[in-house]
Scaffold this motif. Structure first.
Motif, PDB file in Angstrom:
ATOM      1  N   ASN A  41      -8.473   7.943   2.035  1.00 24.76           N
ATOM      2  CA  ASN A  41      -8.826   6.604   1.567  1.00 24.76           C
ATOM      3  C   ASN A  41      -7.656   5.649   1.778  1.00 24.76           C
ATOM      4  O   ASN A  41      -6.512   5.974   1.442  1.00 24.76           O
ATOM      5  N   GLU A  57     -15.634  -5.757  -9.823  1.00 26.24           N
ATOM      6  CA  GLU A  57     -16.937  -5.211  -9.443  1.00 26.24           C
ATOM      7  C   GLU A  57     -17.414  -4.165 -10.445  1.00 26.24           C
ATOM      8  O   GLU A  57     -18.605  -4.124 -10.803  1.00 26.24           O
ATOM      9  N   LYS A  58     -16.499  -3.317 -10.925  1.00 27.05           N
ATOM     10  CA  LYS A  58     -16.877  -2.304 -11.912  1.00 27.05           C
ATOM     11  C   LYS A  58     -17.304  -2.956 -13.226  1.00 27.05           C
ATOM     12  O   LYS A  58     -18.265  -2.512 -13.874  1.00 27.05           O
ATOM     13  N   PRO A  97      -5.371   0.645  -1.761  1.00 30.20           N
ATOM     14  CA  PRO A  97      -5.690  -0.773  -1.950  1.00 30.20           C
ATOM     15  C   PRO A  97      -4.462  -1.627  -2.222  1.00 30.20           C
ATOM     16  O   PRO A  97      -3.467  -1.164  -2.796  1.00 30.20           O
ATOM     17  N   GLU A 144      -7.059  -6.214  -3.740  1.00 29.21           N
ATOM     18  CA  GLU A 144      -8.213  -5.325  -3.641  1.00 29.21           C
ATOM     19  C   GLU A 144      -8.448  -4.566  -4.940  1.00 29.21           C
ATOM     20  O   GLU A 144      -9.597  -4.348  -5.347  1.00 29.21           O
ATOM     21  N   GLN A 145      -7.383  -4.151  -5.596  1.00 26.71           N
ATOM     22  CA  GLN A 145      -7.521  -3.460  -6.882  1.00 26.71           C
ATOM     23  C   GLN A 145      -8.194  -4.359  -7.910  1.00 26.71           C
ATOM     24  O   GLN A 145      -9.067  -3.918  -8.666  1.00 26.71           O
ATOM     25  N   GLU A 146      -7.783  -5.615  -7.953  1.00 26.75           N
ATOM     26  CA  GLU A 146      -8.382  -6.556  -8.901  1.00 26.75           C
ATOM     27  C   GLU A 146      -9.854  -6.786  -8.587  1.00 26.75           C
ATOM     28  O   GLU A 146     -10.696  -6.861  -9.490  1.00 26.75           O
ATOM     29  N   SER A 147     -10.180  -6.879  -7.296  1.00 24.40           N
ATOM     30  CA  SER A 147     -11.572  -7.053  -6.899  1.00 24.40           C
ATOM     31  C   SER A 147     -12.414  -5.842  -7.292  1.00 24.40           C
ATOM     32  O   SER A 147     -13.551  -5.985  -7.768  1.00 24.40           O
ATOM     33  N   GLN A 148     -11.860  -4.644  -7.124  1.00 24.68           N
ATOM     34  CA  GLN A 148     -12.573  -3.423  -7.518  1.00 24.68           C
ATOM     35  C   GLN A 148     -12.826  -3.377  -9.018  1.00 24.68           C
ATOM     36  O   GLN A 148     -13.903  -2.989  -9.474  1.00 24.68           O
ATOM     37  N   ARG A 149     -11.815  -3.795  -9.792  1.00 29.09           N
ATOM     38  CA  ARG A 149     -11.991  -3.822 -11.251  1.00 29.09           C
ATOM     39  C   ARG A 149     -13.074  -4.817 -11.646  1.00 29.09           C
ATOM     40  O   ARG A 149     -13.889  -4.549 -12.550  1.00 29.09           O
ATOM     41  N   THR A 207       0.808  -1.219   0.000  1.00 31.50           N
ATOM     42  CA  THR A 207       0.000   0.000   0.000  1.00 31.50           C
ATOM     43  C   THR A 207       0.842   1.270   0.000  1.00 31.50           C
ATOM     44  O   THR A 207       0.286   2.373   0.080  1.00 31.50           O
TER      45      THR A 207
END
Length: 240
Positions: free
Chosen positions: A211, A225-226, A214, A218-223, A45
């Motif tokens: 914030n 989800e988008k 990530p 976490e970045q991969e999970s956010q991508r 991070t």
């Protein structure tokens, strides 16, 4: 005043990183899982926005050699970061150690994770004989002049932070367990959450908006989800 050796002859070459590796047969391995996971989260991070990735070096449990007059003296921080220095040794090799007289750049921040056996030294409460190497506190404060020194006790969840002010460390009065570092445009604080399947308070970095930065997972999970949300907008079921 620190005891020093007589001046070295000009022709005598100082040892390099290859002469001063990080391995120490008397200190094999890491003491526990926390000392492996917490530095990893700090590494994942830590991304100061004003420095490109190839000008940031972070390390954990790596020998830090600090005195060209005593070339075998070192400290081994649990985690540290230097900015404005090449990610690779001489821009080509992974480091075996961090040798200050070669790098020319001291760490900007050092983090020590307290354990019962190191607490007094980590907090600058130990004395030394004049013939012995300086303590961690002395090295970080007076020799390397590390701007920020962070100490975290996972047993009590107590976070302490010290900032270099007028050549001495000043204990920061933390009304909340967060430390903002303007020169990095990053902050370090305690975050309650899951990491490596374990929920607890962890040290991690946050940005100027507050914030939490990530991790790659976490970045991969956010991508993902988008992407799923976009597919739903287009009338597709992302699970199909």
């Amino acid at each position: 005043m620190y005891q020093t050796d007589p001046p070295r002859p000009a022709k005598e070459a100082l040892p390099t990183m290859y002469d001063l590796p990080s391995e120490d047969p008397e200190q094999p391995g890491l003491p526990d899982e926390f000392h492996a996971f917490q530095p990893q989260l700090l590494r994942e991070t830590f991304s100061p926005p004003d420095y490109p990735a190839d000008q940031v070096f972070v390390a954990s449990d790596l020998n830090l050699y600090y005195d060209p007059q005593h070339t075998l003296w070192y400290k081994r921080p649990d985690w540290f970061a230097a900015v404005g220095v090449s990610r690779l040794y001489e821009q080509r090799d992974l480091r075996l150690s961090y040798v200050i007289w070669q790098e020319g750049v001291a760490p900007f921040v050092v983090v020590e994770l307290l354990s019962p056996g190191t607490e007094k030294e980590d907090l600058g409460k130990t004395l030394r004989e004049i013939s012995q190497p300086p303590t961690k506190w002395e090295v970080y404060e007076r020799i390397l002049r590390v701007p920020y020194y962070i100490v975290f006790d996972r047993y009590t969840d107590k976070l302490q932070a010290f900032q270099l002010v007028a050549d001495r460390y000043s204990d920061l009065n933390l009304s909340t367990p967060q430390i903002w570092m303007p020169s990095l445009q990053l902050g370090l604080g305690l975050w309650q959450g899951y990491y490596q399947g374990i929920e607890r308070l962890w040290l991690r970095w946050y940005d100027a908006d507050g914030n939490w930065l990530p991790t790659p997972v976490e970045q991969e999970s956010q991508r993902a989800e988008k992407l799923a949300a976009k597919l739903r907008e287009l009338g597709f079921d992302p699970n199909q």
